[in-house]
Design a protein around this motif. Structure first.
Motif, PDB file in Angstrom:
ATOM      1  N   UNK A  68       0.875  -1.051  -0.061  1.00  0.00           N
ATOM      2  CA  UNK A  68       0.008  -0.160  -0.048  1.00  0.00           C
ATOM      3  C   UNK A  68       0.723   1.179  -0.069  1.00  0.00           C
ATOM      4  N   UNK A  69       1.880   1.272   0.899  1.00  0.00           N
ATOM      5  CA  UNK A  69       2.710   2.347   0.936  1.00  0.00           C
ATOM      6  C   UNK A  69       3.621   2.527  -0.422  1.00  0.00           C
ATOM      7  N   UNK A  70       3.662   1.495  -1.090  1.00  0.00           N
ATOM      8  CA  UNK A  70       4.498   1.833  -2.390  1.00  0.00           C
ATOM      9  C   UNK A  70       3.304   2.008  -3.382  1.00  0.00           C
ATOM     10  N   UNK A  71       2.286   1.190  -3.799  1.00  0.00           N
ATOM     11  CA  UNK A  71       1.589   1.388  -5.185  1.00  0.00           C
ATOM     12  C   UNK A  71       0.235   1.226  -4.826  1.00  0.00           C
ATOM     13  N   UNK A  72      -0.273   1.762  -3.354  1.00  0.00           N
ATOM     14  CA  UNK A  72      -1.797   1.531  -3.064  1.00  0.00           C
ATOM     15  C   UNK A  72      -2.339   2.943  -3.058  1.00  0.00           C
ATOM     16  N   UNK A  73      -3.709   2.811  -2.921  1.00  0.00           N
ATOM     17  CA  UNK A  73      -4.581   4.136  -2.894  1.00  0.00           C
ATOM     18  C   UNK A  73      -5.852   3.462  -2.405  1.00  0.00           C
ATOM     19  N   UNK A  74      -6.597   4.407  -1.409  1.00  0.00           N
ATOM     20  CA  UNK A  74      -7.959   4.340  -0.889  1.00  0.00           C
ATOM     21  C   UNK A  74      -8.770   5.364  -1.590  1.00  0.00           C
ATOM     22  N   UNK A 136      -2.853   5.898   7.124  1.00  0.00           N
ATOM     23  CA  UNK A 136      -2.017   6.988   6.237  1.00  0.00           C
ATOM     24  C   UNK A 136      -2.630   7.658   5.075  1.00  0.00           C
ATOM     25  N   UNK A 137      -3.761   6.870   4.926  1.00  0.00           N
ATOM     26  CA  UNK A 137      -4.678   7.532   3.767  1.00  0.00           C
ATOM     27  C   UNK A 137      -5.107   8.840   3.950  1.00  0.00           C
ATOM     28  N   UNK A 138      -4.949   9.915   2.917  1.00  0.00           N
ATOM     29  CA  UNK A 138      -5.481  11.100   3.135  1.00  0.00           C
ATOM     30  C   UNK A 138      -5.334  11.806   1.653  1.00  0.00           C
ATOM     31  N   UNK A 139      -5.733  12.848   1.419  1.00  0.00           N
ATOM     32  CA  UNK A 139      -5.558  13.643   0.074  1.00  0.00           C
ATOM     33  C   UNK A 139      -4.182  14.190  -0.265  1.00  0.00           C
ATOM     34  N   UNK A 148       3.576   8.214   8.802  1.00  0.00           N
ATOM     35  CA  UNK A 148       3.968   7.779   9.927  1.00  0.00           C
ATOM     36  C   UNK A 148       2.953   6.862  10.309  1.00  0.00           C
ATOM     37  N   UNK A 149       3.763   5.623  10.830  1.00  0.00           N
ATOM     38  CA  UNK A 149       2.992   4.476  11.389  1.00  0.00           C
ATOM     39  C   UNK A 149       2.329   4.712  12.619  1.00  0.00           C
ATOM     40  N   UNK A 150       1.092   4.155  12.872  1.00  0.00           N
ATOM     41  CA  UNK A 150       0.652   4.279  14.238  1.00  0.00           C
ATOM     42  C   UNK A 150       1.349   3.376  15.028  1.00  0.00           C
ATOM     43  N   UNK A 151       1.192   3.435  16.479  1.00  0.00           N
ATOM     44  CA  UNK A 151       2.015   2.479  17.369  1.00  0.00           C
ATOM     45  C   UNK A 151       1.388   1.084  17.171  1.00  0.00           C
ATOM     46  N   UNK A 152       0.175   0.541  16.957  1.00  0.00           N
ATOM     47  CA  UNK A 152      -0.077  -0.673  16.736  1.00  0.00           C
ATOM     48  C   UNK A 152       0.250  -1.336  15.466  1.00  0.00           C
ATOM     49  N   UNK A 153       0.549  -0.314  14.343  1.00  0.00           N
ATOM     50  CA  UNK A 153       1.201  -0.693  13.119  1.00  0.00           C
ATOM     51  C   UNK A 153       2.705  -0.913  13.297  1.00  0.00           C
ATOM     52  N   UNK A 154       3.564  -0.163  13.870  1.00  0.00           N
ATOM     53  CA  UNK A 154       4.787  -0.490  14.071  1.00  0.00           C
ATOM     54  C   UNK A 154       5.090  -1.841  14.984  1.00  0.00           C
ATOM     55  N   UNK A 199      10.314  10.760   1.554  1.00  0.00           N
ATOM     56  CA  UNK A 199      11.483  10.448   2.616  1.00  0.00           C
ATOM     57  C   UNK A 199      10.912   9.685   3.795  1.00  0.00           C
ATOM     58  N   UNK A 200       9.504   9.954   4.151  1.00  0.00           N
ATOM     59  CA  UNK A 200       9.325   8.901   5.325  1.00  0.00           C
ATOM     60  C   UNK A 200       9.209   7.589   5.000  1.00  0.00           C
ATOM     61  N   UNK A 201       8.535   7.513   3.768  1.00  0.00           N
ATOM     62  CA  UNK A 201       8.464   5.805   3.404  1.00  0.00           C
ATOM     63  C   UNK A 201       9.888   5.162   3.409  1.00  0.00           C
ATOM     64  N   UNK A 202      10.871   5.995   2.714  1.00  0.00           N
ATOM     65  CA  UNK A 202      12.145   5.219   2.531  1.00  0.00           C
ATOM     66  C   UNK A 202      12.726   5.294   3.907  1.00  0.00           C
TER      67      UNK A 202
END
Length: 262
Positions: A68-74, A136-139, A148-154, A199-202
């Motif tokens: 999702x972070x690479x090639x996804x969208x919602x 992380x979904x947003x406009x 940034x990852x949420x705590x439960x995601x991390x 830079x955040x995803x990297x």
């Protein structure tokens, strides 16, 4: 409400090269309905939204998070809920199947669709909790906003680091063979690349690689290179080239056959 056969007939006409207007006039079906069927052919379930129960399978979620972070969208649906879409190139049928299996493992209560686009497919699933599962979904584009990852995601990434790295590499990375000539002899050596403008995803990738003991180098502002022999061997053992079956039993619950190998 139109039945599945009617919907498929309209889409078949479009696939034959007919215009949206001509299909609409011939079938008596509105263009907006036909466009919606291109995204989802089955009727949307008429259900009341239940509380989000979280991802159904942690390893699959970590892999899907990377995709999702690479090639996804919602994107929202007009009648409520959202569609998760992961873009996968036609050249990697194994990756398409891994993505489909991961989505099914994370949210097994609805069908996953593979929608053909020019040169790629959109692996798609409707649901009412995708924005909860991927906050992380947003406009706007991901590289133009903070990721940034949420705590439960991390916590999931910390427990399933190879799956997360696998999703990132399979979406925005590659394994290539470089070569050089020394004393008139050609030498070949494999390396991995990851390319992303965010830079955040990297940083999410490189911090996870650090914990895994994988040496990496920032090739430029958008590219990370993994070239040391021991580190490439680690990546090969846990991830492998894009679309292969390496590791898939962990993050997608099954393996991909020879047709999925690169």
């Amino acid at each position: 409400m139109y039945d599945i056969a009617t919907r498929m007939h309209a889409l078949d006409l479009l696939a034959d090269g007919r215009s949206m207007n001509s299909v609409s006039k011939e079938t008596g079906i509105s263009r907006s309905a036909i466009r919606a069927w291109q995204e989802r052919i089955e009727p949307l379930p008429r259900i009341n939204a239940a509380p989000c129960s979280g991802p159904g399978h942690a390893a699959s979620y970590a892999y899907l998070l990377g995709l999702y972070l690479g090639d996804g969208c919602i994107s929202p649906h007009p009648r409520g809920g959202h569609h998760l879409r992961i873009a996968c190139a036609d050249a990697w049928p194994g990756l398409i199947e891994l993505c489909r299996a991961a989505i099914t493992a994370v949210r097994p209560d609805h069908k996953v669709y593979v929608l053909q686009r020019q040169g790629c497919v959109a692996v798609t699933r409707y649901g009412r909790h995708w924005t909860c599962l991927f906050p992380q979904h947003g406009p706007g584009k991901k590289h133009e906003r903070r990721i940034v990852l949420e705590g439960w995601q991390q916590e999931i990434v910390d427990a399933q680091p190879w799956e997360f790295v696998g999703g990132l590499i399979h979406s925005d990375g590659c394994r290539i063979t470089n070569w050089t000539v020394r004393n008139g002899k050609r030498y070949e050596y494999p390396r991995y690349f990851f390319t992303n403008k965010s830079a955040d995803i990297t940083r999410l990738l490189t911090s996870t690689l650090d914990r895994l003991g994988v040496d990496w180098k920032q090739a430029n502002a958008c590219n990370v290179s993994i070239a040391r022999k021991a580190s490439v061997a680690l990546m090969d053992a846990h991830i492998g080239p894009k679309g292969t079956s390496y590791g898939s039993s962990r993050w997608a619950g099954r393996r991909v056959g020879p047709g999925g190998r690169s």
